[in-house]
Every structure is written in structure tokens, then in C-alpha cells.
Write a protein that holds these residues in place. Sequence first.
Motif, PDB file in Angstrom:
ATOM      1  N   ASN A  11       0.806  -1.223   0.000  1.00  0.00           N
ATOM      2  CA  ASN A  11       0.000   0.000   0.000  1.00  0.00           C
ATOM      3  C   ASN A  11       0.838   1.271   0.000  1.00  0.00           C
ATOM      4  O   ASN A  11       0.362   2.310  -0.453  1.00  0.00           O
ATOM      5  CB  ASN A  11      -0.959   0.002   1.187  1.00  0.00           C
ATOM      6  N   ILE A  70      -7.121  -7.405  -1.153  1.00  0.00           N
ATOM      7  CA  ILE A  70      -8.021  -6.490  -1.870  1.00  0.00           C
ATOM      8  C   ILE A  70      -7.222  -5.430  -2.621  1.00  0.00           C
ATOM      9  O   ILE A  70      -7.500  -5.140  -3.790  1.00  0.00           O
ATOM     10  CB  ILE A  70      -9.032  -5.852  -0.903  1.00  0.00           C
ATOM     11  N   SER A  71      -6.204  -4.868  -1.968  1.00  0.00           N
ATOM     12  CA  SER A  71      -5.365  -3.855  -2.622  1.00  0.00           C
ATOM     13  C   SER A  71      -4.661  -4.431  -3.844  1.00  0.00           C
ATOM     14  O   SER A  71      -4.582  -3.781  -4.888  1.00  0.00           O
ATOM     15  CB  SER A  71      -4.322  -3.312  -1.646  1.00  0.00           C
ATOM     16  N   GLN A  73      -5.638  -7.020  -5.651  1.00  0.00           N
ATOM     17  CA  GLN A  73      -6.639  -7.276  -6.694  1.00  0.00           C
ATOM     18  C   GLN A  73      -7.003  -5.994  -7.432  1.00  0.00           C
ATOM     19  O   GLN A  73      -7.140  -6.005  -8.663  1.00  0.00           O
ATOM     20  CB  GLN A  73      -7.891  -7.932  -6.097  1.00  0.00           C
ATOM     21  N   ASN A  74      -7.139  -4.885  -6.715  1.00  0.00           N
ATOM     22  CA  ASN A  74      -7.396  -3.587  -7.362  1.00  0.00           C
ATOM     23  C   ASN A  74      -6.238  -3.192  -8.265  1.00  0.00           C
ATOM     24  O   ASN A  74      -6.437  -2.717  -9.387  1.00  0.00           O
ATOM     25  CB  ASN A  74      -7.658  -2.505  -6.315  1.00  0.00           C
ATOM     26  N   ARG A  77      -6.352  -5.223 -11.440  1.00  0.00           N
ATOM     27  CA  ARG A  77      -7.372  -4.713 -12.371  1.00  0.00           C
ATOM     28  C   ARG A  77      -6.824  -3.532 -13.170  1.00  0.00           C
ATOM     29  O   ARG A  77      -7.028  -3.447 -14.379  1.00  0.00           O
ATOM     30  CB  ARG A  77      -8.635  -4.299 -11.611  1.00  0.00           C
ATOM     31  N   HIS A  78      -6.127  -2.623 -12.480  1.00  0.00           N
ATOM     32  CA  HIS A  78      -5.529  -1.469 -13.171  1.00  0.00           C
ATOM     33  C   HIS A  78      -4.491  -1.934 -14.193  1.00  0.00           C
ATOM     34  O   HIS A  78      -4.453  -1.429 -15.319  1.00  0.00           O
ATOM     35  CB  HIS A  78      -4.877  -0.516 -12.170  1.00  0.00           C
TER      36      HIS A  78
END
Length: 141
Positions: A11, A70-71, A73-74, A77-78
Motif C-alpha cells: 500500500n 483487496i489492494s 486485486q485492485n 485490475r488497473h
Amino acid sequence: MAKVLSVDYGNKRVGLAVTDDLQLIATRLTCVHSKDVIQYISDYINENEVETIVVGKPINLKGQATNSSISVQNFLRHLRKKFKDIKILEIDERFTSKIASNVIAQSGMSRKKRQNKGLVDEISAVILLQDYLKMKENNHI
């Protein structure tokens, strides 16, 4: 052949490593802030031929998702949206940070350098990339 880029996503900091053009040697590249990583990768790809991006998949000892999942996976996606022509894979990143810390501790670096968290992220990215290369060599990918 094109290079393979490895990403140890966090992060705050993101460690990056890359192979040579023959995909034999994994080398640490840099550590960037997570808000800058997509732009950094984009710039890198504009200057170098990259065939695959390998991203560490955070899972716990039981094989389950972690708080970081979750971070990541985001982030994936980007990546997939921006780099549609590049293969993007996830591989297990369990123990990479611990192994990286041990490697740094045994390296003889000064205490100040050993405390550099960005260096741990870069070495973690190298370990991910070495794992990927071994799996590829053994036809597990």
C-alpha cells in the motif's frame, strides 16, 4: 525474447525486479510509491520490451486471502486494463519478505542500509521473479 517484470505490491511501497532479455537472471530494479507504480511501469514498458508482469499474491499459511489481497486485486485490475497486450500473472508471495530480510541481514550491509524497507521490497520482487523463472523452467506455468 522480452523481459519479465516482477512486482511486490504494498500500500505504501512497491518493489520491482526485472529479468534480462533472455529471462535467465532476476535483478532488482527499484522501489516506488504505490501511487506512482502504474506510471513507472508504463514508462518502463515504453523503453523496454516486457512480455510478462508477475505480481505477488498475498496469502497466509493456510492459503487464504490476507488484508493486502483487496489492494493487490485492485492493482491487478488497473494493470490488466492498462497493459492489455502483456501477460499478467499472480504467484504466491508467502515468505518473500522474510527471505529478503534474511538475505539482507546476511549480506554484510551496514545497519542503516539493512533498515531500508524499500530494499526489502526490491529483494522480495527479485525472489518472486526467481520463483517464477523456476516454475517456468519446470513447466509449471
